[in-house]
Design a protein around this motif. Structure first.
Motif, PDB file in Angstrom:
ATOM      1  N   UNK A  38      16.456   6.291  52.861  1.00  0.00           N
ATOM      2  CA  UNK A  38      17.547   7.074  53.455  1.00  0.00           C
ATOM      3  C   UNK A  38      18.741   6.176  53.747  1.00  0.00           C
ATOM      4  N   UNK A  39      18.492   4.981  54.297  1.00  0.00           N
ATOM      5  CA  UNK A  39      19.587   4.052  54.576  1.00  0.00           C
ATOM      6  C   UNK A  39      20.307   3.642  53.296  1.00  0.00           C
ATOM      7  N   UNK A  40      19.547   3.404  52.229  1.00  0.00           N
ATOM      8  CA  UNK A  40      20.144   3.028  50.951  1.00  0.00           C
ATOM      9  C   UNK A  40      20.977   4.181  50.383  1.00  0.00           C
ATOM     10  N   UNK A  41      20.468   5.399  50.507  1.00  0.00           N
ATOM     11  CA  UNK A  41      21.211   6.568  50.030  1.00  0.00           C
ATOM     12  C   UNK A  41      22.522   6.722  50.791  1.00  0.00           C
ATOM     13  N   UNK A  42      22.473   6.626  52.109  1.00  0.00           N
ATOM     14  CA  UNK A  42      23.681   6.767  52.922  1.00  0.00           C
ATOM     15  C   UNK A  42      24.672   5.652  52.617  1.00  0.00           C
ATOM     16  N   UNK A  43      24.165   4.446  52.382  1.00  0.00           N
ATOM     17  CA  UNK A  43      25.047   3.311  52.075  1.00  0.00           C
ATOM     18  C   UNK A  43      25.736   3.463  50.724  1.00  0.00           C
ATOM     19  N   UNK A  44      25.250   4.367  49.879  1.00  0.00           N
ATOM     20  CA  UNK A  44      25.864   4.560  48.559  1.00  0.00           C
ATOM     21  C   UNK A  44      27.188   5.334  48.636  1.00  0.00           C
ATOM     22  N   UNK A  45      27.501   5.919  49.785  1.00  0.00           N
ATOM     23  CA  UNK A  45      28.756   6.639  49.976  1.00  0.00           C
ATOM     24  C   UNK A  45      29.813   5.694  50.528  1.00  0.00           C
ATOM     25  N   UNK A  46      31.082   5.969  50.226  1.00  0.00           N
ATOM     26  CA  UNK A  46      32.161   5.136  50.773  1.00  0.00           C
ATOM     27  C   UNK A  46      32.244   5.298  52.294  1.00  0.00           C
ATOM     28  N   UNK A  47      31.969   6.498  52.782  1.00  0.00           N
ATOM     29  CA  UNK A  47      31.813   6.725  54.229  1.00  0.00           C
ATOM     30  C   UNK A  47      30.589   7.616  54.408  1.00  0.00           C
ATOM     31  N   UNK A  48      29.818   7.382  55.467  1.00  0.00           N
ATOM     32  CA  UNK A  48      28.587   8.152  55.649  1.00  0.00           C
ATOM     33  C   UNK A  48      28.850   9.649  55.719  1.00  0.00           C
ATOM     34  N   UNK A  49      28.013  10.465  55.100  1.00  0.00           N
ATOM     35  CA  UNK A  49      28.211  11.915  55.164  1.00  0.00           C
ATOM     36  C   UNK A  49      28.024  12.427  56.591  1.00  0.00           C
ATOM     37  N   UNK A  50      28.748  13.503  56.931  1.00  0.00           N
ATOM     38  CA  UNK A  50      28.621  14.092  58.265  1.00  0.00           C
ATOM     39  C   UNK A  50      27.259  14.748  58.442  1.00  0.00           C
ATOM     40  N   UNK A  51      26.762  15.357  57.380  1.00  0.00           N
ATOM     41  CA  UNK A  51      25.455  16.018  57.422  1.00  0.00           C
ATOM     42  C   UNK A  51      24.612  15.528  56.254  1.00  0.00           C
ATOM     43  N   UNK A  52      23.313  15.512  56.475  1.00  0.00           N
ATOM     44  CA  UNK A  52      22.376  15.143  55.426  1.00  0.00           C
ATOM     45  C   UNK A  52      21.204  16.111  55.509  1.00  0.00           C
ATOM     46  N   UNK A  53      21.020  16.900  54.472  1.00  0.00           N
ATOM     47  CA  UNK A  53      19.936  17.887  54.453  1.00  0.00           C
ATOM     48  C   UNK A  53      18.826  17.351  53.569  1.00  0.00           C
ATOM     49  N   UNK A  54      17.653  17.213  54.142  1.00  0.00           N
ATOM     50  CA  UNK A  54      16.493  16.753  53.394  1.00  0.00           C
ATOM     51  C   UNK A  54      15.594  17.953  53.106  1.00  0.00           C
ATOM     52  N   UNK A  55      15.438  18.281  51.856  1.00  0.00           N
ATOM     53  CA  UNK A  55      14.566  19.389  51.457  1.00  0.00           C
ATOM     54  C   UNK A  55      13.206  18.794  51.144  1.00  0.00           C
ATOM     55  N   UNK A  56      12.268  18.926  52.058  1.00  0.00           N
ATOM     56  CA  UNK A  56      10.960  18.299  51.925  1.00  0.00           C
ATOM     57  C   UNK A  56       9.876  19.263  51.453  1.00  0.00           C
TER      58      UNK A  56
END
Length: 68
Positions: A38-56
């Protein structure tokens, strides 16, 4: 009996498969890996997304899919 000498028999499992049974991931290991992904995914954006929806949901029920 080893199947290594027999050309018609193949091993039933590879070393990697056997290793998974001998060294299973603990709950703590899975949590650490999940956090890192999750940290790696968020770091792939230029700025962190406001929301993150995880479909599990792992189900393959067509009733829950958006079918066109």
């Amino acid at each position: 009996m080893s199947s290594a000498g027999s050309p018609t028999r193949r091993p039933s499992a590879s070393g990697a498969t056997i290793s998974r049974f001998e060294h299973p991931a603990s709950r703590q290991d899975i949590c650490r890996i999940s956090e890192a992904l999750v940290e790696q995914f968020i770091a792939s954006f230029s700025s962190p997304p406001k929301n993150l929806i995880l479909d599990l949901d792992h189900s393959e029920d067509v009733g829950y899919q958006n079918v066109s």
